[in-house]
Design an enzyme around this catalytic site. Structure first.
Site, PDB file in Angstrom:
ATOM      1  N   CYS A 222      48.398  55.231  90.555  1.00 21.84           N
ATOM      2  CA  CYS A 222      49.855  55.378  90.213  1.00 21.84           C
ATOM      3  C   CYS A 222      50.513  56.302  91.164  1.00 21.84           C
ATOM      4  O   CYS A 222      50.066  56.295  92.414  1.00 21.84           O
ATOM      5  CB  CYS A 222      50.183  55.828  88.817  1.00 21.84           C
ATOM      6  SG  CYS A 222      49.342  57.374  88.465  1.00 21.84           S
TER       7      CYS A 222
ATOM      8  N   ARG B  64      49.265  57.910  84.456  1.00 18.44           N
ATOM      9  CA  ARG B  64      49.092  56.452  84.453  1.00 18.44           C
ATOM     10  C   ARG B  64      47.807  55.828  84.833  1.00 18.44           C
ATOM     11  O   ARG B  64      47.075  54.932  84.382  1.00 18.44           O
ATOM     12  CB  ARG B  64      50.260  55.771  85.170  1.00 18.44           C
ATOM     13  CG  ARG B  64      51.465  56.211  84.306  1.00 18.44           C
ATOM     14  CD  ARG B  64      52.865  55.504  84.801  1.00 18.44           C
ATOM     15  NE  ARG B  64      53.008  56.183  86.036  1.00 18.44           N
ATOM     16  CZ  ARG B  64      54.112  55.991  87.032  1.00 18.44           C
ATOM     17  NH1 ARG B  64      54.878  54.688  86.749  1.00 18.44           N
ATOM     18  NH2 ARG B  64      54.086  56.487  88.145  1.00 18.44           N
TER      19      ARG B  64
END
Length: 146
Positions: free
Chosen positions: A86, A92
């Site tokens: 990410c 993420r």
């Protein structure tokens, strides 16, 4: 004592399928990222559109990752190594990598995916270290731009 030999082998097979996640640096990834057995999975959301991306990477936004995970597995069926990232690879990227591991462990089928990795420092670290950035609008990126 009531366990059959079949249950012993079944349990052993389940344990063998468990996957781990490791990290890779941008310096380690650069010479490898165009190899046909590797897929780079960009899980950033909208920032991919204006910040650029790693050439040839596949985009699976973290916000809809769970809904598209089976599509991802189908899309990378010829790959044995997946590298997630990410922006910073702190939330993420690692979360989506773990979700994929859980999905694969639940499915208990051999997808050919042997290595699941996270790009240290994410896309921001990749770009800050002077690695090539693609700014094409192609979906999926063909990787011709860097």
């Amino acid at each position: 004592m009531g366990r059959s030999i079949f249950s012993f082998f079944t349990k052993k097979k389940k344990m063998a399928m468990a996957r781990s996640i490791s990290y890779i640096t941008s310096t380690q990834l650069l010479p490898l990222h165009r190899r046909p057995n590797i897929a780079i999975i960009d899980v950033r959301d909208e920032e991919r559109n204006y910040d650029g991306h790693i050439a040839g990477s596949l985009h699976y936004a973290s916000g809809s990752f769970d809904d598209k995970i089976s599509h991802l597995v189908q899309n990378v069926k010829d790959k044995d190594t997946l590298v997630f990232h990410c922006a910073l690879s702190q939330v993420r990227g690692p979360t989506c990598a773990r979700r994929l591991v859980n999905y694969l462990d639940e499915k208990k089928e051999d997808t050919g995916i042997k290595n699941i990795m996270i790009l240290e420092r994410g896309f921001n670290g990749w770009e800050a270290s002077g690695k090539p950035v693609c700014r094409c609008a192609e979906v999926p990126c063909k990787g011709d731009c860097a």
